[in-house]
Design a protein around this motif. Structure first.
Motif, PDB file in Angstrom:
ATOM      1  N   VAL A   1      -2.935  -1.428  11.847  1.00  0.00           N
ATOM      2  CA  VAL A   1      -4.505  -1.021  10.514  1.00  0.00           C
ATOM      3  C   VAL A   1      -5.532  -1.430  11.014  1.00  0.00           C
ATOM      4  O   VAL A   1      -6.421  -0.672  10.353  1.00  0.00           O
ATOM      5  CB  VAL A   1      -3.911  -2.664   9.187  1.00  0.00           C
ATOM      6  N   LEU A   2      -5.586  -1.551  11.840  1.00  0.00           N
ATOM      7  CA  LEU A   2      -7.155  -2.141  12.390  1.00  0.00           C
ATOM      8  C   LEU A   2      -7.309  -0.387  13.725  1.00  0.00           C
ATOM      9  O   LEU A   2      -8.301   0.220  13.221  1.00  0.00           O
ATOM     10  CB  LEU A   2      -7.067  -3.076  13.944  1.00  0.00           C
ATOM     11  N   MET A   3      -6.187  -0.230  13.997  1.00  0.00           N
ATOM     12  CA  MET A   3      -6.492   1.310  13.840  1.00  0.00           C
ATOM     13  C   MET A   3      -7.012   1.851  13.350  1.00  0.00           C
ATOM     14  O   MET A   3      -7.352   2.768  13.643  1.00  0.00           O
ATOM     15  CB  MET A   3      -5.310   1.722  15.637  1.00  0.00           C
ATOM     16  N   VAL A   4      -6.147   2.645  12.190  1.00  0.00           N
ATOM     17  CA  VAL A   4      -6.682   2.873  10.909  1.00  0.00           C
ATOM     18  C   VAL A   4      -7.957   2.400  10.797  1.00  0.00           C
ATOM     19  O   VAL A   4      -8.665   4.238  10.371  1.00  0.00           O
ATOM     20  CB  VAL A   4      -5.729   2.848   9.455  1.00  0.00           C
ATOM     21  N   ILE A   5      -8.537   1.493  11.040  1.00  0.00           N
ATOM     22  CA  ILE A   5      -9.906   1.106   9.742  1.00  0.00           C
ATOM     23  C   ILE A   5     -10.772   2.381  10.915  1.00  0.00           C
ATOM     24  O   ILE A   5     -11.431   2.688  10.733  1.00  0.00           O
ATOM     25  CB  ILE A   5     -10.231  -0.587   9.939  1.00  0.00           C
ATOM     26  N   VAL A   6     -10.721   1.317  12.229  1.00  0.00           N
ATOM     27  CA  VAL A   6     -11.481   1.648  13.530  1.00  0.00           C
ATOM     28  C   VAL A   6     -10.885   3.346  12.970  1.00  0.00           C
ATOM     29  O   VAL A   6     -12.074   3.919  13.706  1.00  0.00           O
ATOM     30  CB  VAL A   6     -11.055   1.442  14.388  1.00  0.00           C
ATOM     31  N   LEU A   7     -10.348   4.391  13.460  1.00  0.00           N
ATOM     32  CA  LEU A   7     -10.178   5.833  13.820  1.00  0.00           C
ATOM     33  C   LEU A   7     -11.137   5.853  12.040  1.00  0.00           C
ATOM     34  O   LEU A   7     -11.904   7.031  12.245  1.00  0.00           O
ATOM     35  CB  LEU A   7      -9.032   5.502  13.321  1.00  0.00           C
TER      36      LEU A   7
ATOM     37  N   ARG B   1       5.471 -10.494  16.824  1.00  0.00           N
ATOM     38  CA  ARG B   1       4.812  -9.309  17.812  1.00  0.00           C
ATOM     39  C   ARG B   1       4.453  -8.395  16.247  1.00  0.00           C
ATOM     40  O   ARG B   1       3.601  -8.070  16.614  1.00  0.00           O
ATOM     41  CB  ARG B   1       5.982  -8.851  18.947  1.00  0.00           C
ATOM     42  N   ILE B   2       6.201  -7.959  15.868  1.00  0.00           N
ATOM     43  CA  ILE B   2       5.798  -7.433  14.607  1.00  0.00           C
ATOM     44  C   ILE B   2       4.662  -7.871  14.189  1.00  0.00           C
ATOM     45  O   ILE B   2       3.709  -6.546  13.367  1.00  0.00           O
ATOM     46  CB  ILE B   2       6.982  -7.853  13.781  1.00  0.00           C
ATOM     47  N   MET B   3       4.208  -9.072  13.292  1.00  0.00           N
ATOM     48  CA  MET B   3       2.100  -9.150  12.439  1.00  0.00           C
ATOM     49  C   MET B   3       1.367  -8.754  13.806  1.00  0.00           C
ATOM     50  O   MET B   3       0.717  -8.071  12.527  1.00  0.00           O
ATOM     51  CB  MET B   3       2.761 -10.494  12.853  1.00  0.00           C
ATOM     52  N   LEU B   4       1.470  -8.747  15.386  1.00  0.00           N
ATOM     53  CA  LEU B   4       0.101  -8.071  16.032  1.00  0.00           C
ATOM     54  C   LEU B   4       0.512  -6.692  16.186  1.00  0.00           C
ATOM     55  O   LEU B   4      -0.568  -6.303  15.399  1.00  0.00           O
ATOM     56  CB  LEU B   4       0.149  -8.971  16.903  1.00  0.00           C
ATOM     57  N   GLN B   5       2.059  -6.053  15.746  1.00  0.00           N
ATOM     58  CA  GLN B   5       1.642  -5.089  15.691  1.00  0.00           C
ATOM     59  C   GLN B   5       1.099  -4.489  14.331  1.00  0.00           C
ATOM     60  O   GLN B   5       0.435  -3.131  14.108  1.00  0.00           O
ATOM     61  CB  GLN B   5       2.956  -3.982  15.989  1.00  0.00           C
ATOM     62  N   ARG B   6       1.633  -5.103  12.991  1.00  0.00           N
ATOM     63  CA  ARG B   6       1.172  -4.458  12.313  1.00  0.00           C
ATOM     64  C   ARG B   6      -0.646  -4.722  11.682  1.00  0.00           C
ATOM     65  O   ARG B   6      -1.369  -3.605  11.170  1.00  0.00           O
ATOM     66  CB  ARG B   6       1.637  -5.276  10.883  1.00  0.00           C
ATOM     67  N   ILE B   7      -0.628  -5.734  12.749  1.00  0.00           N
ATOM     68  CA  ILE B   7      -2.669  -5.948  12.360  1.00  0.00           C
ATOM     69  C   ILE B   7      -3.267  -5.105  13.198  1.00  0.00           C
ATOM     70  O   ILE B   7      -3.759  -4.945  12.988  1.00  0.00           O
ATOM     71  CB  ILE B   7      -2.579  -7.378  13.036  1.00  0.00           C
ATOM     72  N   ASN B   8      -3.338  -4.453  14.408  1.00  0.00           N
ATOM     73  CA  ASN B   8      -3.196  -4.002  15.183  1.00  0.00           C
ATOM     74  C   ASN B   8      -2.981  -2.614  14.585  1.00  0.00           C
ATOM     75  O   ASN B   8      -4.087  -1.841  14.879  1.00  0.00           O
ATOM     76  CB  ASN B   8      -2.205  -3.888  16.748  1.00  0.00           C
TER      77      ASN B   8
END
Lengths: 123, 253
Positions: free
Chosen positions: B86-92, B77-84
């Protein structure tokens, strides 16, 4: 030979025993622990709860998979089964264990010779 | 190994349970173990109360093991949250980048459009001006018969035919100055103009100097005739009454 405390479990040996036990077929945590107890004649004294972090870690590494099922006593129980990856891991660990115990055995055999008196003049 | 097994092995298996579900599963698993152990001990002859206690003792520190199990489950979960995250930042960042790009493009486009509009407008007004000139030239042939001139004659330094400026106006005083000035003083200056087919004087005065003309000066028009005489010489104007259109007739209050 007098034994005051039960032997400590070596690091990683619990994982190996779990995999070995599951290689006989799917089982729940309690079943795995009971089987280990029976096979070892209750020589190993481990807290039974310590089985679960080990089982969960094995599942995370993909060596076992779990599913909730009804037990023989019709209770909800989590069953674990070995994956192909776990089976090959078990082979690797079995071979390593054989090497390790053989090596330790040699050391222990040699140790018994060390305590024999050394003849004079030889050092 | 079957294809399904192979895929199963290659695919990641993220734990998507909520923290509550994870805790409940761990509790259920531990409870099943304790209950099974308790029945086993009871079957071996232990009293119910003792069986439960013995089972709990043999299980060990359940809280510790529960925390360990939960942490193992939460790693994904923590790993997924981190990936999430990072992805959010990239998308933003991508969205911001595209927005800025779009804004800049739009601004450049509207600037270019404004420039083109301005150019088109100036081209149009230029064309309109030329067209108007051409139309005027074609539709007014009488006005276009030769350049507009005035005739200067008599006691000036350079008598002759002078062109009227296309734009603006030319006054009598300026005309005489341009013709080199008067050669006699006092001088009788007369301007005659064709009005309704007849030559009529629009200026008729005797002056000693050009500066005297400033008052009551007239604006010269096409084909005006300027004549400078000595006062003795009789001009054609002697036959007609003097007319001064610029000075209004005196009125008695």
């Amino acid at each position: 030979m007098a034994r005051t405390t039960p032997p400590e479990l070596l690091q990683g040996t619990l994982d190996m025993m779990i995999l070995k036990t599951l290689s006989a077929g799917p089982n729940h945590g309690y079943g795995v622990m009971r089987r280990i107890r029976q096979v070892t004649d209750e020589v190993l004294q481990v807290e039974e709860g310590s089985l679960y972090p080990a089982l969960h870690r094995l599942e995370k590494r993909g060596f076992v998979r779990s599913e909730w099922r009804r037990s023989e006593s019709n209770r909800r129980a989590k069953y674990y089964r070995l994956t192909p990856k776990g089976r090959s891991q078990l082979r690797t660990e079995t071979a390593r264990w054989a090497d390790l115990s053989a090596a330790i055995g040699k050391v222990m055999d040699a140790a018994t010779q060390v305590v024999t008196p050394i003849p004079h003049g030889e050092v | 190994m079957s294809l399904a097994d192979l895929l199963n092995q290659l695919m990641p298996h993220p734990d998507l349970r909520t923290p509550d579900q994870i805790a409940r599963d761990v509790d259920d698993e531990f409870e099943f173990h304790l209950a099974s152990l308790e029945s086993e001990l009871a079957a071996a002859g232990a009293a119910p109360e003792q069986a439960r206690q013995a089972a709990v003792k043999r299980f060990g520190d359940a809280d510790k093991y529960r925390r360990q199990c939960e942490r193992i489950a939460m790693e994904d979960r923590i790993m997924l949250q981190r990936i999430n995250a990072v992805l959010m930042v990239i998308v933003l960042l991508a969205v911001i980048g595209v927005s800025v790009q779009m804004y800049l493009t739009q601004r450049n486009n509207s600037q270019a459009l404004a420039d083109i509009t301005t150019q088109l407008a100036s081209m149009k007004s230029e064309t309109d001006g030329r067209l108007a000139e051409m139309i005027q030239a074609m539709s007014a042939p009488d006005a276009g018969e030769g350049p507009a001139v005035v005739y200067v004659d008599g006691h000036v330094v350079r008598p002759g035919v002078y062109g009227l400026p296309k734009n603006g106006s030319l006054s009598l005083a300026r005309m005489l100055r341009a013709a080199g000035g008067l050669t006699t003083s006092p001088a009788h200056v007369m301007v005659r103009r064709s009005i309704d087919g007849k030559l009529s004087p629009v200026f008729d005065r005797t002056v000693s100097d050009l500066s005297e003309i400033v008052e009551g000066d007239v604006k010269l028009e096409r084909d005006d005739v300027v004549r400078v005489n000595t006062p003795r010489e009789p001009g054609p104007s002697d036959k007609i009454r003097i007319r001064k259109p610029e000075s209004p007739p005196a009125e008695d209050g």
